[in-house]
Motif scaffolding. Structure first.
Motif, PDB file in Angstrom:
ATOM      1  N   LEU A  97       0.964  -1.091   0.049  1.00 38.68           N
ATOM      2  CA  LEU A  97      -0.088  -0.007   0.093  1.00 38.68           C
ATOM      3  C   LEU A  97       0.907   1.169   0.072  1.00 38.68           C
ATOM      4  N   TYR A  98       1.835   1.221   0.739  1.00 39.60           N
ATOM      5  CA  TYR A  98       2.887   2.243   0.765  1.00 39.60           C
ATOM      6  C   TYR A  98       3.291   2.728  -0.669  1.00 39.60           C
ATOM      7  N   LYS A  99       3.874   1.413  -1.319  1.00 38.22           N
ATOM      8  CA  LYS A  99       4.255   1.595  -2.686  1.00 38.22           C
ATOM      9  C   LYS A  99       3.244   2.162  -3.537  1.00 38.22           C
ATOM     10  N   GLU A 100       2.253   1.430  -3.638  1.00 39.91           N
ATOM     11  CA  GLU A 100       1.058   1.860  -4.621  1.00 39.91           C
ATOM     12  C   GLU A 100       0.708   3.116  -4.400  1.00 39.91           C
ATOM     13  N   LEU A 101       0.391   3.820  -3.124  1.00 38.15           N
ATOM     14  CA  LEU A 101      -0.234   5.006  -3.077  1.00 38.15           C
ATOM     15  C   LEU A 101       0.679   6.186  -2.762  1.00 38.15           C
ATOM     16  N   ASN A 102       2.121   5.753  -3.027  1.00 38.69           N
ATOM     17  CA  ASN A 102       3.118   6.684  -2.733  1.00 38.69           C
ATOM     18  C   ASN A 102       3.387   7.395  -1.406  1.00 38.69           C
ATOM     19  N   LEU A 103       3.005   6.747  -0.189  1.00 32.82           N
ATOM     20  CA  LEU A 103       2.833   7.070   1.087  1.00 32.82           C
ATOM     21  C   LEU A 103       3.782   6.358   1.914  1.00 32.82           C
ATOM     22  N   SER A 104       4.143   6.900   3.128  1.00 29.89           N
ATOM     23  CA  SER A 104       5.110   6.388   4.012  1.00 29.89           C
ATOM     24  C   SER A 104       4.670   6.451   5.533  1.00 29.89           C
ATOM     25  N   LYS A 105       5.430   6.262   6.396  1.00 27.95           N
ATOM     26  CA  LYS A 105       5.100   6.173   7.906  1.00 27.95           C
ATOM     27  C   LYS A 105       4.890   7.691   8.225  1.00 27.95           C
ATOM     28  N   GLU A 106       5.396   8.730   7.553  1.00 26.26           N
ATOM     29  CA  GLU A 106       5.262   9.867   7.677  1.00 26.26           C
ATOM     30  C   GLU A 106       4.311  10.828   7.197  1.00 26.26           C
ATOM     31  N   LYS A 107       3.855  10.380   5.879  1.00 28.16           N
ATOM     32  CA  LYS A 107       2.940  10.810   5.150  1.00 28.16           C
ATOM     33  C   LYS A 107       1.772   9.663   4.795  1.00 28.16           C
ATOM     34  N   HIS A 108       0.709  10.138   5.595  1.00 22.11           N
ATOM     35  CA  HIS A 108      -0.485   9.124   5.422  1.00 22.11           C
ATOM     36  C   HIS A 108      -1.533   9.272   4.548  1.00 22.11           C
ATOM     37  N   THR A 109      -1.610  10.500   3.882  1.00 21.32           N
ATOM     38  CA  THR A 109      -2.733  10.953   3.100  1.00 21.32           C
ATOM     39  C   THR A 109      -2.322  11.323   1.462  1.00 21.32           C
ATOM     40  N   THR A 110      -2.749  10.768   0.653  1.00 21.39           N
ATOM     41  CA  THR A 110      -2.294  11.087  -0.745  1.00 21.39           C
ATOM     42  C   THR A 110      -2.577  12.572  -1.138  1.00 21.39           C
ATOM     43  N   GLU A 111      -1.685  13.146  -1.978  1.00 20.79           N
ATOM     44  CA  GLU A 111      -1.751  14.618  -2.501  1.00 20.79           C
ATOM     45  C   GLU A 111      -3.349  14.716  -2.957  1.00 20.79           C
ATOM     46  N   ASP A 112      -3.986  14.144  -3.618  1.00 18.79           N
ATOM     47  CA  ASP A 112      -5.202  14.216  -4.086  1.00 18.79           C
ATOM     48  C   ASP A 112      -6.446  14.060  -3.207  1.00 18.79           C
ATOM     49  N   MET A 113      -6.131  13.714  -1.989  1.00 19.79           N
ATOM     50  CA  MET A 113      -6.849  13.447  -0.913  1.00 19.79           C
ATOM     51  C   MET A 113      -7.797  12.294  -1.116  1.00 19.79           C
ATOM     52  N   LEU A 114      -7.458  11.405  -1.807  1.00 21.63           N
ATOM     53  CA  LEU A 114      -8.361  10.233  -2.270  1.00 21.63           C
ATOM     54  C   LEU A 114      -8.072   9.110  -1.068  1.00 21.63           C
ATOM     55  N   PHE A 115      -6.737   9.026  -0.506  1.00 19.32           N
ATOM     56  CA  PHE A 115      -6.504   8.011   0.303  1.00 19.32           C
ATOM     57  C   PHE A 115      -5.756   8.166   1.392  1.00 19.32           C
ATOM     58  N   ALA A 149      -5.400  -4.961  -6.913  1.00 18.22           N
ATOM     59  CA  ALA A 149      -6.806  -4.994  -7.424  1.00 18.22           C
ATOM     60  C   ALA A 149      -7.718  -4.084  -6.661  1.00 18.22           C
ATOM     61  N   LEU A 150      -7.550  -3.982  -5.548  1.00 16.84           N
ATOM     62  CA  LEU A 150      -8.521  -3.128  -4.596  1.00 16.84           C
ATOM     63  C   LEU A 150      -8.246  -1.828  -4.858  1.00 16.84           C
ATOM     64  N   ILE A 151      -7.073  -1.349  -4.909  1.00 15.13           N
ATOM     65  CA  ILE A 151      -6.662   0.196  -5.165  1.00 15.13           C
ATOM     66  C   ILE A 151      -6.937   0.559  -6.880  1.00 15.13           C
ATOM     67  N   ALA A 152      -6.833  -0.273  -7.654  1.00 13.16           N
ATOM     68  CA  ALA A 152      -7.135  -0.247  -8.862  1.00 13.16           C
ATOM     69  C   ALA A 152      -8.653   0.170  -9.109  1.00 13.16           C
ATOM     70  N   LYS A 153      -9.285  -0.686  -8.278  1.00 13.23           N
ATOM     71  CA  LYS A 153     -10.724  -0.720  -8.518  1.00 13.23           C
ATOM     72  C   LYS A 153     -11.359   0.739  -7.881  1.00 13.23           C
ATOM     73  N   LEU A 154     -10.648   1.146  -6.630  1.00 17.22           N
ATOM     74  CA  LEU A 154     -11.209   2.446  -6.014  1.00 17.22           C
ATOM     75  C   LEU A 154     -10.777   3.580  -6.774  1.00 17.22           C
ATOM     76  N   LYS A 155      -9.463   3.502  -7.552  1.00 21.53           N
ATOM     77  CA  LYS A 155      -9.558   4.554  -8.450  1.00 21.53           C
ATOM     78  C   LYS A 155     -10.386   4.682  -9.656  1.00 21.53           C
ATOM     79  N   GLU A 156     -10.653   3.597 -10.170  1.00 28.27           N
ATOM     80  CA  GLU A 156     -11.620   3.552 -11.414  1.00 28.27           C
ATOM     81  C   GLU A 156     -12.763   3.970 -10.990  1.00 28.27           C
ATOM     82  N   GLU A 157     -13.075   3.753  -9.953  1.00 27.71           N
ATOM     83  CA  GLU A 157     -14.598   4.215  -9.296  1.00 27.71           C
ATOM     84  C   GLU A 157     -14.730   5.967  -9.330  1.00 27.71           C
ATOM     85  N   GLU A 158     -13.373   6.461  -9.180  1.00 25.38           N
ATOM     86  CA  GLU A 158     -13.293   7.992  -9.200  1.00 25.38           C
ATOM     87  C   GLU A 158     -13.546   8.522 -10.522  1.00 25.38           C
TER      88      GLU A 158
END
Length: 159
Positions: A97-115, A149-158
């Protein structure tokens, strides 16, 4: 400084619950539900409107884990790292999830406020381990492949 619309919405919520001290928790729950977080300025405003000391309002909001003073994404993903999930490699899921969403232990939310990605001690679904939730919807027996697959599905819904 928050926009006036935040205070107007708070006034609307306060009027629904009443201006009593016992209404504090339902009021701040509704505010958080609207904005996906509890703006600190609004907590101070609500305290004043209810005649509650600001320190008391903050002590209530910080006591309960479900209140957050940080804005969260549309999809809040919680990965269980309790014993059953950890033994069944929940750390691999978290790493994916960290890799797919480009997040880390310090950065919890994506720039687009999606995740927003969080870890929790236990989701109470040990028999389904490893488990994660997306906005309180349980996803059992997760694997790194299922995460993709889950992340792809959620992104697709957007889109």
């Amino acid at each position: 400084m928050l926009e006036q619309s935040y205070y107007s919405k708070a006034d609307e919520i306060i009027s629904q619950h009443g201006r009593t001290q016992k209404a504090l928790i339902p009021i701040i729950q509704d505010i958080q539900s609207c904005y996906r977080y509890l703006p600190a300025e609004l907590l101070s405003y609500v305290a004043k409107q209810l005649g509650i000391n600001e320190a008391k309002a903050y002590s209530v909001a910080t006591f309960y884990e479900n209140f957050s003073f940080e804005a969260k994404g549309k999809y809040v993903i919680r990965v269980c790292d309790g014993t059953a999930c950890h033994v069944r490699k929940s750390t691999l899921i978290l790493d994916k999830l960290y890799k797919e969403l480009n997040l880390s232990k310090e950065k919890h939310t994506t720039e687009d406020m999606l995740f927003t990605l969080e870890t929790v001690s236990c989701l109470g679904a040990c028999g389904l381990a490893p488990v994660l939730t997306v906005n309180d919807e349980v996803h059992a027996a997760m694997t790194p492949e299922k995460v993709s697959a889950l992340i792809a599905k959620l992104k697709e819904e957007e889109q």
